[in-house]
Design a protein around this motif. Structure first.
Motif, PDB file in Angstrom:
ATOM      1  N   LEU A 302       0.859  -1.179   0.000  1.00 43.11           N
ATOM      2  CA  LEU A 302       0.000   0.000   0.000  1.00 43.11           C
ATOM      3  C   LEU A 302       0.898   1.233   0.000  1.00 43.11           C
ATOM      4  O   LEU A 302       1.827   1.342   0.806  1.00 43.11           O
ATOM      5  N   VAL A 303       0.641   2.151  -0.921  1.00 41.43           N
ATOM      6  CA  VAL A 303       1.323   3.442  -0.909  1.00 41.43           C
ATOM      7  C   VAL A 303       0.260   4.525  -0.888  1.00 41.43           C
ATOM      8  O   VAL A 303      -0.783   4.415  -1.540  1.00 41.43           O
ATOM      9  N   ALA A 304       0.507   5.560  -0.106  1.00 39.71           N
ATOM     10  CA  ALA A 304      -0.492   6.619   0.076  1.00 39.71           C
ATOM     11  C   ALA A 304       0.194   7.972   0.065  1.00 39.71           C
ATOM     12  O   ALA A 304       1.141   8.197   0.840  1.00 39.71           O
ATOM     13  N   PRO A 305      -0.235   8.895  -0.795  1.00 40.20           N
ATOM     14  CA  PRO A 305       0.331  10.247  -0.803  1.00 40.20           C
ATOM     15  C   PRO A 305       0.152  10.920   0.557  1.00 40.20           C
ATOM     16  O   PRO A 305      -0.916  10.831   1.176  1.00 40.20           O
ATOM     17  N   GLY A 306       1.190  11.565   1.022  1.00 36.99           N
ATOM     18  CA  GLY A 306       1.100  12.293   2.275  1.00 36.99           C
ATOM     19  C   GLY A 306       1.265  11.454   3.514  1.00 36.99           C
ATOM     20  O   GLY A 306       1.200  11.982   4.625  1.00 36.99           O
ATOM     21  N   ARG A 307       1.496  10.164   3.382  1.00 36.80           N
ATOM     22  CA  ARG A 307       1.666   9.311   4.547  1.00 36.80           C
ATOM     23  C   ARG A 307       2.937   9.729   5.296  1.00 36.80           C
ATOM     24  O   ARG A 307       3.987   9.980   4.702  1.00 36.80           O
ATOM     25  N   SER A 308       2.856   9.763   6.598  1.00 35.99           N
ATOM     26  CA  SER A 308       3.973  10.195   7.423  1.00 35.99           C
ATOM     27  C   SER A 308       4.952   9.054   7.653  1.00 35.99           C
ATOM     28  O   SER A 308       4.555   7.887   7.776  1.00 35.99           O
ATOM     29  N   ARG A 309       6.243   9.391   7.724  1.00 37.73           N
ATOM     30  CA  ARG A 309       7.256   8.381   8.038  1.00 37.73           C
ATOM     31  C   ARG A 309       7.072   7.787   9.422  1.00 37.73           C
ATOM     32  O   ARG A 309       7.493   6.670   9.686  1.00 37.73           O
ATOM     33  N   SER A 310       6.464   8.548  10.312  1.00 42.85           N
ATOM     34  CA  SER A 310       6.279   8.077  11.689  1.00 42.85           C
ATOM     35  C   SER A 310       5.065   7.165  11.838  1.00 42.85           C
ATOM     36  O   SER A 310       4.837   6.613  12.911  1.00 42.85           O
ATOM     37  N   SER A 311       4.289   6.998  10.770  1.00 36.80           N
ATOM     38  CA  SER A 311       3.098   6.148  10.849  1.00 36.80           C
ATOM     39  C   SER A 311       3.503   4.699  11.078  1.00 36.80           C
ATOM     40  O   SER A 311       4.464   4.203  10.487  1.00 36.80           O
ATOM     41  N   GLN A 312       2.751   4.020  11.915  1.00 33.04           N
ATOM     42  CA  GLN A 312       3.035   2.606  12.156  1.00 33.04           C
ATOM     43  C   GLN A 312       2.663   1.783  10.941  1.00 33.04           C
ATOM     44  O   GLN A 312       1.845   2.180  10.116  1.00 33.04           O
ATOM     45  N   SER A 313       3.294   0.624  10.808  1.00 38.16           N
ATOM     46  CA  SER A 313       2.981  -0.292   9.723  1.00 38.16           C
ATOM     47  C   SER A 313       2.176  -1.452  10.280  1.00 38.16           C
ATOM     48  O   SER A 313       1.927  -1.538  11.491  1.00 38.16           O
ATOM     49  N   LEU A 314       1.750  -2.343   9.428  1.00 37.39           N
ATOM     50  CA  LEU A 314       1.028  -3.518   9.871  1.00 37.39           C
ATOM     51  C   LEU A 314       1.982  -4.510  10.522  1.00 37.39           C
ATOM     52  O   LEU A 314       3.111  -4.704  10.047  1.00 37.39           O
ATOM     53  N   SER A 315       1.529  -5.158  11.549  1.00 41.37           N
ATOM     54  CA  SER A 315       2.336  -6.183  12.202  1.00 41.37           C
ATOM     55  C   SER A 315       2.389  -7.435  11.340  1.00 41.37           C
ATOM     56  O   SER A 315       1.609  -7.600  10.393  1.00 41.37           O
ATOM     57  N   GLU A 316       3.313  -8.336  11.646  1.00 42.68           N
ATOM     58  CA  GLU A 316       3.383  -9.605  10.929  1.00 42.68           C
ATOM     59  C   GLU A 316       2.078 -10.363  11.041  1.00 42.68           C
ATOM     60  O   GLU A 316       1.606 -10.964  10.071  1.00 42.68           O
ATOM     61  N   ASN A 317       1.477 -10.355  12.207  1.00 42.47           N
ATOM     62  CA  ASN A 317       0.220 -11.070  12.409  1.00 42.47           C
ATOM     63  C   ASN A 317      -0.891 -10.460  11.556  1.00 42.47           C
ATOM     64  O   ASN A 317      -1.689 -11.184  10.947  1.00 42.47           O
ATOM     65  N   ALA A 318      -0.943  -9.125  11.487  1.00 43.57           N
ATOM     66  CA  ALA A 318      -1.982  -8.470  10.686  1.00 43.57           C
ATOM     67  C   ALA A 318      -1.795  -8.771   9.204  1.00 43.57           C
ATOM     68  O   ALA A 318      -2.766  -8.992   8.473  1.00 43.57           O
ATOM     69  N   ARG A 319      -0.546  -8.808   8.747  1.00 40.39           N
ATOM     70  CA  ARG A 319      -0.301  -9.145   7.354  1.00 40.39           C
ATOM     71  C   ARG A 319      -0.739 -10.568   7.041  1.00 40.39           C
ATOM     72  O   ARG A 319      -1.291 -10.850   5.974  1.00 40.39           O
ATOM     73  N   GLN A 320      -0.512 -11.478   7.980  1.00 44.99           N
ATOM     74  CA  GLN A 320      -0.938 -12.860   7.753  1.00 44.99           C
ATOM     75  C   GLN A 320      -2.452 -12.985   7.742  1.00 44.99           C
ATOM     76  O   GLN A 320      -3.019 -13.778   6.986  1.00 44.99           O
ATOM     77  N   VAL A 321      -3.129 -12.184   8.551  1.00 44.27           N
ATOM     78  CA  VAL A 321      -4.600 -12.174   8.529  1.00 44.27           C
ATOM     79  C   VAL A 321      -5.095 -11.762   7.154  1.00 44.27           C
ATOM     80  O   VAL A 321      -6.026 -12.357   6.598  1.00 44.27           O
ATOM     81  N   LEU A 322      -4.472 -10.726   6.578  1.00 40.90           N
ATOM     82  CA  LEU A 322      -4.862 -10.307   5.231  1.00 40.90           C
ATOM     83  C   LEU A 322      -4.636 -11.426   4.226  1.00 40.90           C
ATOM     84  O   LEU A 322      -5.477 -11.693   3.359  1.00 40.90           O
ATOM     85  N   ALA A 323      -3.500 -12.102   4.325  1.00 39.36           N
ATOM     86  CA  ALA A 323      -3.200 -13.181   3.385  1.00 39.36           C
ATOM     87  C   ALA A 323      -4.206 -14.309   3.505  1.00 39.36           C
ATOM     88  O   ALA A 323      -4.660 -14.876   2.496  1.00 39.36           O
ATOM     89  N   ASP A 324      -4.590 -14.642   4.726  1.00 40.55           N
ATOM     90  CA  ASP A 324      -5.500 -15.765   4.947  1.00 40.55           C
ATOM     91  C   ASP A 324      -6.943 -15.430   4.595  1.00 40.55           C
ATOM     92  O   ASP A 324      -7.665 -16.270   4.051  1.00 40.55           O
ATOM     93  N   ASP A 325      -7.361 -14.222   4.910  1.00 38.45           N
ATOM     94  CA  ASP A 325      -8.783 -13.896   4.850  1.00 38.45           C
ATOM     95  C   ASP A 325      -9.191 -12.974   3.718  1.00 38.45           C
ATOM     96  O   ASP A 325     -10.362 -12.896   3.378  1.00 38.45           O
ATOM     97  N   ALA A 326      -8.261 -12.253   3.127  1.00 42.04           N
ATOM     98  CA  ALA A 326      -8.640 -11.266   2.125  1.00 42.04           C
ATOM     99  C   ALA A 326      -8.281 -11.672   0.708  1.00 42.04           C
ATOM    100  O   ALA A 326      -8.926 -11.231  -0.237  1.00 42.04           O
ATOM    101  N   VAL A 327      -7.253 -12.487   0.539  1.00 38.80           N
ATOM    102  CA  VAL A 327      -6.712 -12.748  -0.794  1.00 38.80           C
ATOM    103  C   VAL A 327      -7.070 -14.154  -1.261  1.00 38.80           C
ATOM    104  O   VAL A 327      -6.786 -15.136  -0.575  1.00 38.80           O
TER     105      VAL A 327
END
Length: 490
Positions: A302-327
């Motif tokens: 995901l890339v978003a214009p104006g996103r801050s460098r200090s913004s948190q990213s998704l955790s490993e667990n959250a990324r795996q949830v996306l892989a299992d449930d969204a794709v």
């Protein structure tokens, strides 16, 4: 609530059972991520990128990169899921073009499935005393498929904009500063970067060599293979058969497929590349086929214009949830380290910050990329939800904006997609990038040219995906390369 959203979305993916001409009942598409089909043959998959220990030159030898270890008959028929445009040759723009073009055109070297750099059109290469000029020598007896000899001037001509002048093609010029022909077999290639790493750029598809002739729709390559169009159509799903004639080997027919990816499996096809769950599940019911997973090739971000460098990213667990449930299809949570965070000597120009207060409330994806579509649609669903689980995702995805900025998912292709990414006026973009690039700096530069507003430190990795090769039993002669590409019975 998040689990309910998952199930409701998955319900739209199902399709009804049907029977084939052979009378075999096809299972419906699954209501969620399918279990990986049983693998009969396993391709070696390296866990680290090529390093300075890579052997170069003809002494490198070969690794066991066979897709199918058992001996068998050559592949004769291949099903394609995407359009193949000869005007793109020799530089592919999709997986189908990559498969066809690889059988015709060579790069100076090859990176095999383990990351070893081995000779291709070039037989040797060495670093000159200045530290960023490579002296590359063509193999003895190299010829184009029309029988004419390949010379160093031919290679230079292949890489220039008008096939005759001094200006390099844009894709080539990202890697190469200049070329000096030393003799018929050798030339000095000066790189733009002064990095002293192993020359994996020699294997980049942007440096494939071809000869352009006035009376041919297809450029001529340096492999012993020639293209013919039309001929007998051996499948009702084929609209234009591409036949590849090869010296001392049977021809290969490429059948452009349309619609349901299970259809080719009801024809005499020998090879199908797919990550479509319904096609893989159907192949598992057919004893004449075996399915082999290819290396993890793409990382969806995901890339978003104006996103801050200090913004948190998704955790490993959250990324795996996306892989299992969204794709749909095989996917895993994106696994680091991520190459764009590890570059220390790559020159890219960052655009100055812009006012992003009036972005279009949509998330844009490549319409031809099913995994990107799945992710974009999931994020829109999450933005409409109110559960704590949805909020956890949105805090990472949209830390700098109201959640309603993801009101709709929009699939684009061609110039509209390129323009949208270039302008950066949307709330976000799902993009698919190579997760094992041969030249990471060059890959980042290409990404930055397409999205000039992007700050690489704000890229959010989501999921990794890969293709499966569905191969008819009794077929062999297919080898895999570092980027997941296939070479058929060279």
């Amino acid at each position: 609530m998040f689990a309910v959203i998952v199930c409701l979305q998955a319900m739209t993916w199902a399709c009804s059972s049907r029977s084939t001409a052979a009378g075999v009942s096809r299972p419906p598409a699954p209501d969620g991520p399918p279990a990986p089909p049983t693998t009969v043959a396993v391709t070696p998959e390296p866990t680290v990128p090529p390093s300075s220990a890579t052997i170069i030159g003809p002494e490198a030898g070969t690794s066991n990169c066979a897709l199918i270890d058992a001996p068998g008959e050559p592949v004769a028929t291949v099903a394609l899921n995407e359009r193949v445009d000869s005007s793109n040759a020799p530089h592919p723009t999709n997986e189908s073009e990559r498969l066809v073009f690889r059988q015709l055109y060579e790069t100076l070297a090859r990176a095999d499935c383990t990351g070893r750099l081995v000779p291709g059109l070039a037989e040797s290469w060495r670093l000159d005393g200045d530290g960023h000029t490579w002296i590359v020598r063509l193999r003895d007896g190299a010829r184009f498929s029309d029988g004419t000899a390949v010379t160093a001037p031919d290679v230079r001509s292949s890489w220039t904009r008008d096939r005759n002048g001094d200006e390099l093609q844009p894709d080539v010029s990202r890697l190469v500063h200049s070329i000096v022909v030393l003799d018929d077999r050798a030339r000095a290639i000066r790189l733009r970067s002064q990095r002293l790493d192993i020359p994996l750029w020699l294997a980049h598809s942007d440096l494939a060599v071809a000869k352009y002739v006035a009376d041919s729709e297809w450029p001529i390559g340096t492999r012993p293979a020639r293209i013919a169009l039309g001929g007998d159509v051996v499948s009702p799903i084929a609209t234009s058969v591409i036949t590849l004639f090869r010296d001392n080997l049977p021809p290969i027919r490429f059948l452009p497929a349309r619609g349901d990816q299970r259809d080719p499996l009801d024809t005499p096809v020998d090879l199908l590349l797919t990550r479509e769950p319904a096609a893989l599940d159907y192949a598992a019911t057919l004893p004449q086929f075996q399915s082999v997973p290819l290396p993890w090739q793409r990382t969806h971000v995901l890339v978003a214009p104006g996103r801050s460098r200090s913004s948190q990213s998704l955790s490993e667990n959250a990324r795996q949830v996306l892989a299992d449930d969204a794709v749909r299809g095989e996917a895993r949570g994106a696994q680091g380290p991520f190459w764009w965070t590890m570059l220390t000597d790559c020159e890219v120009a960052l655009a100055p910050p812009r006012n992003q207060s009036a972005v279009t409330p949509r998330i844009v994806y490549d319409a031809s990329d099913a995994a990107s579509r799945d992710l974009a649609e999931r994020f829109v669903g999450l933005a409409r939800a109110s559960s704590p689980a949805a909020a956890t995702f949105l805090d990472a995805l949209l830390p700098d904006r109201p959640r309603r900025t993801y009101q709709r998912a929009t699939g684009l292709d061609g110039e509209p997609l390129a323009l949208a990414r270039r302008l950066g006026r949307d709330a976000g973009y799902i993009m698919s990038i190579d997760n094992r690039p041969l030249d990471a700096c060059r890959e980042l530069q290409v990404l930055m040219e397409a999205t000039r507003w992007l700050d690489p430190d704000t890229i959010v990795p989501l999921v990794d995906t890969r293709l499966h090769a569905v191969v008819r039993r009794g077929r062999s002669g297919i080898t895999t390369e570092w980027d997941g590409g296939l070479l058929i019975a060279e």
